[in-house]
Design an enzyme around this catalytic site. Structure first.
Site, PDB file in Angstrom:
ATOM      1  N   MET A  28      11.598   7.437  -5.554  1.00 31.66           N
ATOM      2  CA  MET A  28      11.895   6.126  -6.123  1.00 31.66           C
ATOM      3  C   MET A  28      11.111   5.911  -7.415  1.00 31.66           C
ATOM      4  SD  MET A  28      12.587   3.483  -2.986  1.00 31.66           S
ATOM      5  CE  MET A  28      10.890   3.249  -2.501  1.00 31.66           C
ATOM      6  N   GLY A  29      10.593   7.022  -7.956  1.00 29.30           N
ATOM      7  CA  GLY A  29       9.859   6.906  -9.209  1.00 29.30           C
ATOM      8  C   GLY A  29       8.431   6.458  -9.007  1.00 29.30           C
ATOM      9  N   HIS A  35       3.999  13.364  -5.403  1.00 29.88           N
ATOM     10  CA  HIS A  35       5.360  13.704  -5.835  1.00 29.88           C
ATOM     11  C   HIS A  35       5.378  15.013  -6.631  1.00 29.88           C
ATOM     12  CE1 HIS A  35       5.774   9.153  -5.659  1.00 29.88           C
ATOM     13  NE2 HIS A  35       6.739   9.546  -4.856  1.00 29.88           N
ATOM     14  N   GLN A  59      17.028   0.270   1.537  1.00 22.66           N
ATOM     15  CA  GLN A  59      15.921   0.521   2.450  1.00 22.66           C
ATOM     16  C   GLN A  59      14.832  -0.545   2.366  1.00 22.66           C
ATOM     17  OE1 GLN A  59      15.140   4.398   0.424  1.00 22.66           O
ATOM     18  NE2 GLN A  59      12.984   3.919   0.815  1.00 22.66           N
ATOM     19  N   GLY A 152       7.436  14.781   1.715  1.00 21.76           N
ATOM     20  CA  GLY A 152       6.027  14.830   2.074  1.00 21.76           C
ATOM     21  C   GLY A 152       5.793  14.374   3.509  1.00 21.76           C
ATOM     22  N   GLN A 153       4.770  14.942   4.123  1.00 23.30           N
ATOM     23  CA  GLN A 153       4.430  14.619   5.512  1.00 23.30           C
ATOM     24  C   GLN A 153       3.995  13.170   5.695  1.00 23.30           C
ATOM     25  OE1 GLN A 153       1.441  17.209   7.417  1.00 23.30           O
ATOM     26  NE2 GLN A 153       0.815  15.420   8.631  1.00 23.30           N
ATOM     27  N   ASP A 155       5.405  10.514   5.050  1.00 22.29           N
ATOM     28  CA  ASP A 155       6.525   9.794   5.649  1.00 22.29           C
ATOM     29  C   ASP A 155       7.118  10.630   6.786  1.00 22.29           C
ATOM     30  OD1 ASP A 155       6.665   7.481   3.737  1.00 22.29           O
ATOM     31  OD2 ASP A 155       6.926   9.124   2.321  1.00 22.29           O
ATOM     32  N   GLN A 158      10.253   9.495   8.616  1.00 24.29           N
ATOM     33  CA  GLN A 158      11.405   9.670   7.739  1.00 24.29           C
ATOM     34  C   GLN A 158      11.870  11.128   7.734  1.00 24.29           C
ATOM     35  OE1 GLN A 158      11.801   7.891   3.583  1.00 24.29           O
ATOM     36  NE2 GLN A 158      11.143   9.960   3.056  1.00 24.29           N
ATOM     37  N   SER A 190       0.015   7.080  -2.482  1.00 26.61           N
ATOM     38  CA  SER A 190       1.220   6.265  -2.351  1.00 26.61           C
ATOM     39  C   SER A 190       1.384   5.452  -3.621  1.00 26.61           C
ATOM     40  CB  SER A 190       1.098   5.317  -1.148  1.00 26.61           C
ATOM     41  OG  SER A 190       2.113   4.329  -1.173  1.00 26.61           O
TER      42      SER A 190
END
Length: 288
Positions: A28-29, A35, A59, A152-153, A155, A158, A190
């Site tokens: 989401m930038g 990232h 979401q 990534g772990q 999340d 997800q 984050s």
């Protein structure tokens, strides 16, 4: 080669002109080092990497931070160019849809729901969140035509939900999960960390430190022998209203631990001020 694409039409044209294996990094930038570690993993393994930058409205709940979520496309592109510079003969495509219609065309009504796996942990107090995640990820899988996708772990729920979707729908894509990227103080990276004041950041460290303590106990004892101590920690911890959840589940199924469980996830969500943070640990266990 670095290229930015903002319309689905242009992306489909790019596909017509290229037939290389593709790695996908959905974001989401407001990119950070976590990232970029995903992007570099994709660049190392694929001739083409597509990074999507799309703040997905589906979401976010009605009282969440969709409108205020940081949008930093220009800075994100600079970070991606720096990452690409470390690799030779690789292509990096940034797909940053110019409008929501590029992802959800007018009249779009379909939602993908994975079921009970989405109703616990983050899903318990964010109804509809994971339907929004799986719907957009499915769209991005189809649009990108990727062979591999990188997540990534941090999340973890997800990731497991998307794995379930891939399996259930027989999607021809491999999912790669990379370890959690952390700042020096142990806080999981984050995009929302920037919301924290100095005092709030100090409070937020309660989350990783609690997970570390529980990991140590579980690593040194069997599941049955550590149960009393772990339950006591969970009960006393959840008295603090800043905790949204703290649970230990079978890592594969996101269900209660049982005699067939070989790995658990210790997952927590902690809210400091207006900022909700999540973290987890994966621990191999001996049940008895």
């Amino acid at each position: 080669m670095f290229k930015q694409i903002t319309t689905l039409t242009d992306l489909m044209q790019w596909h017509q002109d290229n037939a290389l294996e593709i790695g996908l990094v959905p974001t989401m930038g407001n990119l950070h080092a976590g990232h970029i570690s995903l992007v570099k993993a994709s660049l190392a393994q694929n001739p083409v990497t597509i990074v999507t930058i799309f703040v997905n409205p589906k979401q976010f709940g009605p009282n969440e931070d969709f409108d205020s979520y940081p949008r930093t496309l220009e800075a994100d592109c600079e970070l991606l160019k720096e990452a690409l510079a470390e690799f030779e003969n690789k292509q990096l495509i940034v797909y940053s849809p110019k409008s929501n219609d590029e992802i959800y065309p007018k009249g779009f009504q379909t939602a993908i729901s994975v079921g009970s796996m989405t109703e616990k942990l983050c899903g318990a107090d964010r109804p509809g969140h994971f339907d929004g995640v799986t719907t957009v990820v499915y769209r991005l899988f189809k649009i990108s035509r990727a062979n591999r996708a990188y997540f990534g772990q941090k999340d973890f729920q997800q990731v497991q939900v998307i794995r379930r979707m891939i399996k259930d729908l027989d999607l021809e894509i491999d999912l790669e999960m990379l370890p959690i990227s952390r700042d020096n103080d142990g806080l999981a990276r984050s995009s929302r960390n920037q919301y924290l004041s100095e005092d709030e950041r100090a409070q937020a460290l309660t989350l990783p430190r609690t997970l570390d303590l529980m990991t140590k106990i579980l690593s040194e004892n069997s599941w049955l022998n550590s149960g009393v101590e772990l339950n006591k920690i969970i009960e006393t911890t959840l008295v603090d209203s800043r905790w949204k959840y703290l649970e230990i589940l079978d890592a594969n199924l996101l269900e209660e631990v049982n005699e067939n469980t070989s790995e658990v996830v210790i997952a927590g969500a902690f809210k400091v001020g207006k900022t909700r943070l999540i973290d987890n640990r994966l621990v191999k266990i001996n049940y008895a």
